[in-house]
Design a protein around this motif. Structure first.
Motif, PDB file in Angstrom:
ATOM      1  N   PHE A 396     -27.594 -84.641  -6.958  1.00 46.52           N
ATOM      2  CA  PHE A 396     -28.419 -83.856  -6.070  1.00 46.52           C
ATOM      3  C   PHE A 396     -27.048 -82.846  -5.534  1.00 46.52           C
ATOM      4  CE2 PHE A 396     -29.931 -82.263  -2.059  1.00 46.52           C
ATOM      5  CZ  PHE A 396     -30.972 -81.691  -2.265  1.00 46.52           C
ATOM      6  N   ILE A 397     -26.018 -83.231  -5.204  1.00 45.52           N
ATOM      7  CA  ILE A 397     -25.172 -82.365  -4.332  1.00 45.52           C
ATOM      8  C   ILE A 397     -24.478 -81.663  -5.766  1.00 45.52           C
ATOM      9  CG2 ILE A 397     -22.951 -81.957  -3.396  1.00 45.52           C
ATOM     10  CD1 ILE A 397     -23.854 -84.459  -1.646  1.00 45.52           C
ATOM     11  N   ASN A 398     -24.179 -82.271  -6.723  1.00 40.83           N
ATOM     12  CA  ASN A 398     -23.889 -81.401  -8.030  1.00 40.83           C
ATOM     13  C   ASN A 398     -24.703 -80.400  -8.292  1.00 40.83           C
ATOM     14  OD1 ASN A 398     -21.060 -82.166  -9.086  1.00 40.83           O
ATOM     15  ND2 ASN A 398     -22.015 -83.974 -10.019  1.00 40.83           N
ATOM     16  N   TYR A 399     -25.806 -80.463  -8.383  1.00 42.43           N
ATOM     17  CA  TYR A 399     -26.646 -79.600  -8.793  1.00 42.43           C
ATOM     18  C   TYR A 399     -26.756 -78.395  -7.989  1.00 42.43           C
ATOM     19  CZ  TYR A 399     -28.386 -80.502 -13.418  1.00 42.43           C
ATOM     20  OH  TYR A 399     -28.623 -80.676 -14.760  1.00 42.43           O
ATOM     21  N   LEU A 400     -26.771 -78.657  -6.545  1.00 45.24           N
ATOM     22  CA  LEU A 400     -26.701 -77.414  -5.646  1.00 45.24           C
ATOM     23  C   LEU A 400     -25.454 -76.489  -6.027  1.00 45.24           C
ATOM     24  CD1 LEU A 400     -27.813 -79.338  -2.319  1.00 45.24           C
ATOM     25  CD2 LEU A 400     -28.808 -77.326  -3.414  1.00 45.24           C
ATOM     26  N   CYS A 401     -24.402 -77.184  -6.165  1.00 44.46           N
ATOM     27  CA  CYS A 401     -23.079 -76.392  -6.445  1.00 44.46           C
ATOM     28  C   CYS A 401     -23.003 -75.699  -7.537  1.00 44.46           C
ATOM     29  CB  CYS A 401     -21.865 -77.503  -6.525  1.00 44.46           C
ATOM     30  SG  CYS A 401     -21.608 -78.417  -4.763  1.00 44.46           S
ATOM     31  N   VAL A 406     -23.754 -70.545 -10.648  1.00 50.12           N
ATOM     32  CA  VAL A 406     -24.357 -69.775 -11.564  1.00 50.12           C
ATOM     33  C   VAL A 406     -25.236 -68.345 -10.954  1.00 50.12           C
ATOM     34  CG1 VAL A 406     -26.332 -69.715 -13.065  1.00 50.12           C
ATOM     35  CG2 VAL A 406     -24.975 -71.558 -13.267  1.00 50.12           C
ATOM     36  N   LEU A 407     -25.578 -68.683  -9.435  1.00 53.82           N
ATOM     37  CA  LEU A 407     -25.944 -67.526  -8.768  1.00 53.82           C
ATOM     38  C   LEU A 407     -25.040 -66.446  -8.677  1.00 53.82           C
ATOM     39  CD1 LEU A 407     -28.655 -66.334  -7.565  1.00 53.82           C
ATOM     40  CD2 LEU A 407     -27.980 -67.636  -5.380  1.00 53.82           C
ATOM     41  N   SER A 408     -23.830 -67.043  -8.356  1.00 53.50           N
ATOM     42  CA  SER A 408     -22.780 -66.120  -8.080  1.00 53.50           C
ATOM     43  C   SER A 408     -22.502 -65.138  -9.509  1.00 53.50           C
ATOM     44  CB  SER A 408     -21.379 -66.747  -7.680  1.00 53.50           C
ATOM     45  OG  SER A 408     -20.842 -67.534  -8.756  1.00 53.50           O
ATOM     46  N   LEU A 409     -22.830 -65.706 -10.276  1.00 54.17           N
ATOM     47  CA  LEU A 409     -22.518 -64.890 -11.720  1.00 54.17           C
ATOM     48  C   LEU A 409     -23.510 -63.549 -11.665  1.00 54.17           C
ATOM     49  CD1 LEU A 409     -22.155 -65.832 -15.398  1.00 54.17           C
ATOM     50  CD2 LEU A 409     -23.826 -64.292 -14.885  1.00 54.17           C
ATOM     51  N   ILE A 410     -24.738 -63.608 -11.246  1.00 53.73           N
ATOM     52  CA  ILE A 410     -25.902 -62.767 -10.979  1.00 53.73           C
ATOM     53  C   ILE A 410     -25.347 -61.773 -10.131  1.00 53.73           C
ATOM     54  CG2 ILE A 410     -28.038 -62.103 -10.711  1.00 53.73           C
ATOM     55  CD1 ILE A 410     -28.804 -64.918 -11.848  1.00 53.73           C
ATOM     56  N   LEU A 440     -35.752 -78.909 -10.747  1.00 58.48           N
ATOM     57  CA  LEU A 440     -35.189 -80.412 -10.647  1.00 58.48           C
ATOM     58  C   LEU A 440     -34.860 -80.420  -9.115  1.00 58.48           C
ATOM     59  CD1 LEU A 440     -34.016 -82.400 -12.516  1.00 58.48           C
ATOM     60  CD2 LEU A 440     -31.683 -81.348 -12.083  1.00 58.48           C
ATOM     61  N   LEU A 441     -34.359 -79.525  -8.445  1.00 54.50           N
ATOM     62  CA  LEU A 441     -33.999 -79.725  -7.052  1.00 54.50           C
ATOM     63  C   LEU A 441     -35.283 -80.122  -6.052  1.00 54.50           C
ATOM     64  CD1 LEU A 441     -31.020 -77.753  -6.046  1.00 54.50           C
ATOM     65  CD2 LEU A 441     -31.244 -79.969  -6.775  1.00 54.50           C
ATOM     66  N   ILE A 442     -36.450 -79.247  -6.438  1.00 53.13           N
ATOM     67  CA  ILE A 442     -37.638 -79.060  -5.469  1.00 53.13           C
ATOM     68  C   ILE A 442     -38.365 -80.588  -5.619  1.00 53.13           C
ATOM     69  CG2 ILE A 442     -39.973 -78.186  -5.213  1.00 53.13           C
ATOM     70  CD1 ILE A 442     -38.593 -75.629  -5.873  1.00 53.13           C
ATOM     71  N   PHE A 443     -38.402 -80.950  -7.004  1.00 55.24           N
ATOM     72  CA  PHE A 443     -39.119 -82.183  -7.248  1.00 55.24           C
ATOM     73  C   PHE A 443     -38.469 -83.393  -6.874  1.00 55.24           C
ATOM     74  CE2 PHE A 443     -42.043 -79.340  -9.571  1.00 55.24           C
ATOM     75  CZ  PHE A 443     -43.295 -79.752  -9.201  1.00 55.24           C
ATOM     76  N   SER A 444     -36.929 -83.337  -6.986  1.00 54.83           N
ATOM     77  CA  SER A 444     -36.172 -84.477  -6.697  1.00 54.83           C
ATOM     78  C   SER A 444     -36.403 -84.662  -5.114  1.00 54.83           C
ATOM     79  CB  SER A 444     -34.671 -84.354  -6.960  1.00 54.83           C
ATOM     80  OG  SER A 444     -34.707 -84.171  -8.410  1.00 54.83           O
ATOM     81  N   PHE A 445     -36.323 -83.365  -4.505  1.00 58.19           N
ATOM     82  CA  PHE A 445     -36.443 -83.804  -2.817  1.00 58.19           C
ATOM     83  C   PHE A 445     -37.900 -84.141  -2.402  1.00 58.19           C
ATOM     84  CE2 PHE A 445     -33.930 -82.138   0.704  1.00 58.19           C
ATOM     85  CZ  PHE A 445     -34.953 -82.119   1.676  1.00 58.19           C
ATOM     86  N   TYR A 446     -38.919 -83.844  -3.194  1.00 57.21           N
ATOM     87  CA  TYR A 446     -40.154 -84.360  -3.185  1.00 57.21           C
ATOM     88  C   TYR A 446     -40.104 -85.965  -3.298  1.00 57.21           C
ATOM     89  CZ  TYR A 446     -45.209 -85.326  -3.847  1.00 57.21           C
ATOM     90  OH  TYR A 446     -46.445 -85.875  -3.986  1.00 57.21           O
TER      91      TYR A 446
END
Length: 524
Positions: A396-401, A406-410, A440-446
């Motif tokens: 979970f933390i990996n995917y947040l990072c 990747v957002l920083s690229l945009i 992935l994150l939204i449904f993992s959190f759910y």
């Protein structure tokens, strides 16, 4: 945490001796070479591929098949998840390739997020990585190593808790010493053990193909492979992807050692494009091989999937499997130590961790304090927690990072559109990756709100630490004196100094935020 004013406050930084000729005690009085003390560019293309492959192929392919199958509910869907996991890793690696050659600084995710979003965002990523993400990954790999080594000794039961922890610690301490002694030794170990683990997986795949040619592929027939023993929810599928992503974690680790790469603008993308497809191919066919020998129920009940596979098909040669897994995980521990210590080093250099962690050994040019921190935090994590719960935290933390990076690229494209980019990916690549990331994150959190919530809390605990340790510059003199004293003692114990800037180093085009060249201090 004060690292932003590193050389100014040290009691010995004001000496009038020339910095290039240190004569520390215990060196026999001999004058040292005038070669600059800095991180050495000793990682070529082969070693770069070995770092990526060695970090990805650790314990994940021997642990995660059970978790992926458990949450997916069928063999066919589990195999699809493995292929998609590799595809998502390819998308992420393309984004990291662009960032890595545009911002050629060691530190990977942390350096890019700090560069684009500022100090607080970078610190939170660093905090979660140093506190939980990489120590947990190291602990999982080390425990897998000890479990597989001890499996032949305890064939009919789970290895004793204490024996497993002691062996894991011995392995961790040995590799910490190797990485502290020589970068060349560490990369050679990585090369050798990466080759060994690939050979082990090739053996599994070869035996699997022999099984298929002999007609043993009942579980792989479409009618059986998509026979669900449970109907997976969207949340369950997200958790299956998280389990699979643990096996692929490490694909971004070469970006942590960019400054030690030979010709990084050329070798970084080459190594990524060679390694990720190779690992995806190996992982998918390894799982296919598993299902030629085991039913889903046998795989789910196995504590050591590769060992069970070997016992069923290799007969008196079944010892090869635990030995191969031990080699694989041993190399994985080495790779994680090598790269995660560079993350600590980069964070300290930017002033986000204690300045002692930004120092390297005056002779070996290795970041010994950062390596000791990685070893210590891993040892603590190793003594607590269940492996599969820890994998969910880390994934979970990996995917947040990954998503923030990747957002920083945009964002960097929007802020600095004219910046020179040796590699420039189509914007659909990061957008597709971020879409999958959000799902992935939204449904993992759910599905697992407690696990994901604890992950978020771990990250947010870094906010007060940032403001107290980094943002608050004018600390009381007693605190500054204490930090100075601890740093000085650490230098004397570890024989470390501030690295000097390498005049031939690649310039970082989008920032002038690197620390100015500092005088090399002395160990008295």
């Amino acid at each position: 945490m004060a690292g932003g004013e590193q050389p100014r406050n040290l009691r010995h930084a004001g000496t009038q001796q020339q910095p290039l000729t240190p004569s520390p005690r215990g060196a026999g009085g001999k004058e040292q070479s005038k070669e600059k003390v800095t991180l050495k560019k000793e990682i070529g293309l082969i070693s770069a591929c070995a770092i990526i492959i060695g970090n990805i192929i650790g314990s994940g392919i021997f642990i995660s098949p059970k978790g992926v199958l458990e949450h997916s509910g069928s063999v066919g869907l589990a195999l699809i998840i493995w292929v998609l996991g590799g595809g998502v890793s390819v998308l992420g690696s393309l984004c990291y390739a662009e960032l890595g050659v545009t911002i050629p600084k060691s530190g990977g995710d942390y350096s890019y997020v700090t560069e684009v979003f500022g100090g607080l965002a970078g610190f939170l990523l660093l905090w979660s990585a140093v506190l939980i993400m990489y120590p947990t990954s190291l602990a999982v790999i080390a425990l897998t190593f000890s479990n597989y080594v001890l499996q032949p000794v305890f064939p009919n039961c789970v290895p004793p808790y204490n024996a497993s922890r002691v062996l894991s610690m011995v392995c961790l301490l040995l590799l910490t010493w190797v990485n502290s002694s020589s970068v060349r030794w560490a990369t050679r170990i990585q090369d050798i053990f990466t080759a060994a683990k690939l050979l082990a997986l090739v053996l599994i795949i070869a035996v699997g193909f022999m099984q298929i040619f002999q007609g043993h592929y009942e579980e792989l027939k479409p009618s059986n492979s998509f026979s669900f023993w449970m109907t997976p929810s969207v949340g369950q599928l997200a958790l299956a992807f998280l389990q699979g992503s643990f096996a692929f974690s490490g694909w971004n680790f070469l970006n942590y050692v960019t400054e030690e790469l030979v010709d990084p603008r050329r070798n970084l993308p080459r190594a990524i494009f060679i390694s990720i497809p190779l690992v995806t191919f190996v992982y998918t066919f390894t799982n296919i091989a598993y299902f030629t020998a085991m039913s889903p129920q046998e795989l789910l009940s196995s504590n050591a999937v590769a060992v069970t596979f070997g016992e069923k098909l290799l007969g008196y040669l079944s010892w090869i499997m635990p030995a191969s897994v031990a080699l694989s995980t041993f190399g994985g521990i080495n790779g994680y130590l090598f790269t995660s210590s560079r993350l600590c080093f980069s964070g300290a250099r930017e002033g986000h961790l204690p300045s002692l962690l930004a120092m390297i050994h005056f002779k070996h040019c290795t970041p010994i304090p950062a390596l000791l921190v990685c070893c210590g935090t891993t040892a603590i994590i190793m003594l607590i927690g269940d492996i599969y719960t820890l994998i969910n935290y880390v994934s979970f933390i990996n995917y947040l990072c990954y998503g923030a990076t990747v957002l920083s690229l945009i964002v960097l494209r929007l802020k600095k559109p004219k910046l020179y980019r040796p590699i420039k990916v189509n914007l659909l690549v990061p957008i597709t990756y971020l879409s999958f990331w959000a799902f992935l994150l939204i449904f993992s959190f759910y599905s697992e709100p407690v696990v994901c919530g604890i992950g978020l809390i771990i990250i947010l605990t870094g906010v007060p630490v940032f403001f107290l340790g980094v943002y608050w510059r004018k600390k009381p003199k007693c605190i500054d004196r204490f930090i100075e004293s601890m740093t000085y003692c650490g230098q004397k114990i570890c024989y470390v100094v501030y690295p000097q800037q390498d005049s031939t180093e690649d310039n970082v085009p989008c920032s002038d935020s690197q620390l100015p060249e500092t005088e090399k201090t002395f160990i008295k």
